[in-house]
Design a protein around this motif. Structure first.
Motif, PDB file in Angstrom:
ATOM      1  N   ARG A   1     -33.078 -92.381  35.648  1.00 23.58           N
ATOM      2  CA  ARG A   1     -33.551 -93.389  36.586  1.00 23.58           C
ATOM      3  C   ARG A   1     -32.679 -94.634  36.473  1.00 23.58           C
TER       4      ARG A   1
ATOM      5  N   ASN B   1     -39.770 -82.336  34.850  1.00 18.92           N
ATOM      6  CA  ASN B   1     -40.564 -83.501  35.263  1.00 18.92           C
ATOM      7  C   ASN B   1     -40.442 -83.723  36.763  1.00 18.92           C
TER       8      ASN B   1
ATOM      9  N   TRP C   1     -40.161 -85.988  40.250  1.00 15.57           N
ATOM     10  CA  TRP C   1     -39.513 -87.226  40.670  1.00 15.57           C
ATOM     11  C   TRP C   1     -40.144 -87.668  41.984  1.00 15.57           C
ATOM     12  N   LYS C   2     -40.157 -88.967  42.227  1.00 17.78           N
ATOM     13  CA  LYS C   2     -40.752 -89.512  43.442  1.00 17.78           C
ATOM     14  C   LYS C   2     -39.780 -89.425  44.610  1.00 17.78           C
TER      15      LYS C   2
ATOM     16  N   GLU D   1     -36.676 -91.825  45.342  1.00 14.43           N
ATOM     17  CA  GLU D   1     -36.260 -92.467  44.095  1.00 14.43           C
ATOM     18  C   GLU D   1     -34.748 -92.314  43.932  1.00 14.43           C
TER      19      GLU D   1
ATOM     20  N   LEU E   1     -31.347 -92.274  41.475  1.00 14.80           N
ATOM     21  CA  LEU E   1     -31.047 -91.896  40.097  1.00 14.80           C
ATOM     22  C   LEU E   1     -29.551 -91.688  39.917  1.00 14.80           C
TER      23      LEU E   1
ATOM     24  N   VAL F   1     -33.697 -88.807  45.819  1.00 19.24           N
ATOM     25  CA  VAL F   1     -34.586 -87.643  45.852  1.00 19.24           C
ATOM     26  C   VAL F   1     -35.086 -87.448  47.281  1.00 19.24           C
TER      27      VAL F   1
ATOM     28  N   CYS G   1     -39.379 -82.958  46.142  1.00 21.20           N
ATOM     29  CA  CYS G   1     -39.731 -82.502  44.796  1.00 21.20           C
ATOM     30  C   CYS G   1     -40.889 -81.527  44.960  1.00 21.20           C
TER      31      CYS G   1
ATOM     32  N   ILE H   1     -35.966 -80.125  42.655  1.00 30.61           N
ATOM     33  CA  ILE H   1     -35.687 -81.455  43.165  1.00 30.61           C
ATOM     34  C   ILE H   1     -34.472 -81.376  44.079  1.00 30.61           C
TER      35      ILE H   1
END
Length: 96
Positions: free
Chosen positions: A22, A48, A50-51, A54, A56, A71, A74, A84
């Motif tokens: 992030r 995990n 991710w929004k 988002e 990164l 992103v 997801c 993702i």
């Protein structure tokens, strides 16, 4: 009439270990594996979620590919597994 969304470029099946980080440096990097890549996108499997939208940083391990990404989706794949979709906004290096 229904419109079908299509990619402008073909994805290449490629499995590469990556670090996803992030932009907020207080969060540790997360590991992932690519499923496929292109010049402007990649599909990564990570443990995990991710929004949406988002931003990164992505690093390939090994190799010298680096990218800033967004992103675009997801999707859960199963227990602790997420697909993702990334739009690569800026990149340098080569996928290996």
């Amino acid at each position: 009439m229904q419109t079908i969304a299509r990619r402008l470029e073909q994805r290449i099946p490629l499995t590469v270990r990556v670090d996803l980080c992030r932009l907020d440096v207080r969060h540790p990097a997360q590991k992932g594996l690519t499923e496929n890549v292109s010049t402007h996108g990649a599909r990564i499997v990570s443990s995990n979620p991710w929004k949406l939208n988002e931003r990164l940083n992505l690093w390939s391990l090994p190799g010298d590919f680096r990218a800033r990404a967004r992103v675009v989706y997801c999707e859960p794949l199963g227990l602790n597994s997420f697909a993702i979709g990334l739009q690569l906004l800026a990149s340098a290096g080569e996928w290996r």
